[in-house]
Enzyme design. Sequence first.
Site, PDB file in Angstrom:
ATOM      1  CG  HIS A  13      -1.728   2.150  12.766  1.00  0.00           C
ATOM      2  ND1 HIS A  13      -0.590   2.444  12.058  1.00  0.00           N
ATOM      3  CD2 HIS A  13      -2.667   1.845  11.836  1.00  0.00           C
ATOM      4  CE1 HIS A  13      -0.845   2.322  10.761  1.00  0.00           C
ATOM      5  NE2 HIS A  13      -2.096   1.958  10.604  1.00  0.00           N
ATOM      6  CE  LYS A  35      -3.135   6.259  10.040  1.00  0.00           C
ATOM      7  NZ  LYS A  35      -2.376   6.189   8.796  1.00  0.00           N
ATOM      8  CG  ASP A  61      -3.600   8.832   6.950  1.00  0.00           C
ATOM      9  OD1 ASP A  61      -4.213   9.175   7.975  1.00  0.00           O
ATOM     10  OD2 ASP A  61      -3.155   7.676   6.786  1.00  0.00           O
ATOM     11  CE1 TYR A  89       0.384   2.759   7.084  1.00  0.00           C
ATOM     12  CE2 TYR A  89       0.066   4.981   6.290  1.00  0.00           C
ATOM     13  CZ  TYR A  89      -0.435   3.830   6.840  1.00  0.00           C
ATOM     14  OH  TYR A  89      -1.773   3.746   7.134  1.00  0.00           O
TER      15      TYR A  89
HETATM   16  P1  NDP Z   1      -7.279   3.178  -1.457  1.00  0.00           P
HETATM   17  O1  NDP Z   1      -8.659   2.713  -1.302  1.00  0.00           O
HETATM   18  O2  NDP Z   1      -6.962   4.606  -1.296  1.00  0.00           O
HETATM   19  O3  NDP Z   1      -6.826   2.672  -2.895  1.00  0.00           O
HETATM   20  C1  NDP Z   1      -5.566   2.893  -3.415  1.00  0.00           C
HETATM   21  C2  NDP Z   1      -5.472   2.132  -4.722  1.00  0.00           C
HETATM   22  O4  NDP Z   1      -6.378   2.675  -5.685  1.00  0.00           O
HETATM   23  C3  NDP Z   1      -4.103   2.201  -5.325  1.00  0.00           C
HETATM   24  O5  NDP Z   1      -3.864   0.961  -5.972  1.00  0.00           O
HETATM   25  C4  NDP Z   1      -4.207   3.338  -6.348  1.00  0.00           C
HETATM   26  O6  NDP Z   1      -3.298   3.137  -7.396  1.00  0.00           O
HETATM   27  C5  NDP Z   1      -5.645   3.179  -6.812  1.00  0.00           C
HETATM   28  N1  NDP Z   1      -6.297   4.455  -7.180  1.00  0.00           N
HETATM   29  C6  NDP Z   1      -6.192   5.643  -6.563  1.00  0.00           C
HETATM   30  N2  NDP Z   1      -6.964   6.567  -7.139  1.00  0.00           N
HETATM   31  C7  NDP Z   1      -7.579   5.952  -8.176  1.00  0.00           C
HETATM   32  C8  NDP Z   1      -8.485   6.399  -9.164  1.00  0.00           C
HETATM   33  N3  NDP Z   1      -8.943   7.648  -9.179  1.00  0.00           N
HETATM   34  N4  NDP Z   1      -8.924   5.495 -10.073  1.00  0.00           N
HETATM   35  C9  NDP Z   1      -8.476   4.222 -10.046  1.00  0.00           C
HETATM   36  N5  NDP Z   1      -7.611   3.733  -9.136  1.00  0.00           N
HETATM   37  C10 NDP Z   1      -7.152   4.603  -8.208  1.00  0.00           C
HETATM   38  O7  NDP Z   1      -6.350   2.267  -0.486  1.00  0.00           O
HETATM   39  P2  NDP Z   1      -5.324   2.482   0.664  1.00  0.00           P
HETATM   40  O8  NDP Z   1      -5.192   1.173   1.331  1.00  0.00           O
HETATM   41  O9  NDP Z   1      -4.078   3.113   0.187  1.00  0.00           O
HETATM   42  O10 NDP Z   1      -6.050   3.480   1.686  1.00  0.00           O
HETATM   43  C11 NDP Z   1      -5.861   4.871   1.655  1.00  0.00           C
HETATM   44  C12 NDP Z   1      -5.034   5.349   2.819  1.00  0.00           C
HETATM   45  O11 NDP Z   1      -5.629   4.972   4.065  1.00  0.00           O
HETATM   46  C13 NDP Z   1      -3.639   4.711   2.920  1.00  0.00           C
HETATM   47  O12 NDP Z   1      -2.745   5.185   1.952  1.00  0.00           O
HETATM   48  C14 NDP Z   1      -3.288   5.024   4.344  1.00  0.00           C
HETATM   49  O13 NDP Z   1      -2.857   6.365   4.479  1.00  0.00           O
HETATM   50  C15 NDP Z   1      -4.616   4.788   5.044  1.00  0.00           C
HETATM   51  N6  NDP Z   1      -4.737   3.428   5.608  1.00  0.00           N
HETATM   52  C16 NDP Z   1      -4.909   3.308   6.960  1.00  0.00           C
HETATM   53  C17 NDP Z   1      -5.017   2.084   7.553  1.00  0.00           C
HETATM   54  C18 NDP Z   1      -5.217   1.995   9.021  1.00  0.00           C
HETATM   55  O14 NDP Z   1      -5.126   0.879   9.570  1.00  0.00           O
HETATM   56  N7  NDP Z   1      -5.480   3.075   9.700  1.00  0.00           N
HETATM   57  C19 NDP Z   1      -4.926   0.840   6.775  1.00  0.00           C
HETATM   58  C20 NDP Z   1      -4.773   1.055   5.348  1.00  0.00           C
HETATM   59  C21 NDP Z   1      -4.702   2.309   4.818  1.00  0.00           C
HETATM   60  P3  NDP Z   1      -2.149   4.182  -7.818  1.00  0.00           P
HETATM   61  O15 NDP Z   1      -1.419   4.611  -6.570  1.00  0.00           O
HETATM   62  O16 NDP Z   1      -1.286   3.355  -8.727  1.00  0.00           O
HETATM   63  O17 NDP Z   1      -2.835   5.307  -8.502  1.00  0.00           O
END
Ligand code: NDP
Length: 273
Positions: A107, A74, A44, A49
């Site tokens: 988006h 998006k 995704d 991004y």
């Molecule tokens: P998430 O809820 O996926 O959380 C990501 C965070 O959690 C990062 O800091 C990551 O750190 C940490 N993390 C990941 N896996 C673990 C684990 N198993 N244990 C502990 N910590 C963990 O947040 P996002 O905001 O990134 O949402 C996911 C995706 O959704 C985005 O990447 C994007 O593709 C999409 N999105 C879409 C939006 C929209 O408006 N449509 C808005 C925001 C996001 P680390 O990377 O250091 O492991």
Amino acid sequence: MEKITLNNGVNIPSVGVGVFRVEDAQVAYETVKLALSVGYRHIDTAMIYGNEEAVGKAMKDSGIAREEIFLTTKLWNDDQRSGKVAEAIEASLKRLGTDYVDLYLVHWPVKETYKNVWKKMEEVYKSGKAKAIGVSNYQPHHLDDLLQIAEVIPAVDQIECYPYLSQEAVIAYCKGKGIYPEAWGPLGAGKTDILVNPIITGIATTHGKSAAQVILRWNLQRGVIVIPKSIHEARLVENLSVTDFTLTAKQMEEISKLDKNLRLGSHPDNFNF
Ligand code: NDP
């Protein structure tokens, strides 16, 4: 890899990897390559991004056939406002190095354009440049408006969704219309204590799983696709290993009860970008 069939017959893996806030091209490239090597087949991204090129290159270099990977990008808000939807998808495809995406999402529901933009999204769909089209951050009232003019029902609504923001009303609405809900920020985006919440960690202990796995499983079990983001191999593997256990009805209810309507991102009716 568990797959879900969307309303137009297209199959989507229920767990994908998100790459928001992975702006550094090398990190984005390595993350996607790593994700594909540990078994992800759903990525995704979004124009905004800034990593579409890195994503496309990683897909190519992975050696995995294009048709085995489900790719979402998006349409950004400025391209909605300017009406340049055909140009926006073309530019995304060029950066991604592919001639189609599997899912193209609007988006955000930009107030002035969200009703009209859908006609242009339908053109993208008809051109074959997106195998499925959908929306993101749409509330039921946005979808009500869109459905009045839609020939193609959105396949997906990607919304912020994790246990403190369970989104039951939006999910129920989507399911009633054949729109598949997808959770962004499914782990609380690193901004809350959800991963150390005692209800979650207690349930995790009973299954020998992590808190992250439990909250991803909760969404999957209520029929919501998840796209957790991580740049770390161990977490990528962890987040994908969520189909080999089942939460009981009581555990599902306990997690759903944690809802406190706590939004970490912007409100879809009030954003300034
Ligand atoms: P998430 O809820 O996926 O959380 C990501 C965070 O959690 C990062 O800091 C990551 O750190 C940490 N993390 C990941 N896996 C673990 C684990 N198993 N244990 C502990 N910590 C963990 O947040 P996002 O905001 O990134 O949402 C996911 C995706 O959704 C985005 O990447 C994007 O593709 C999409 N999105 C879409 C939006 C929209 O408006 N449509 C808005 C925001 C996001 P680390 O990377 O250091 O492991």
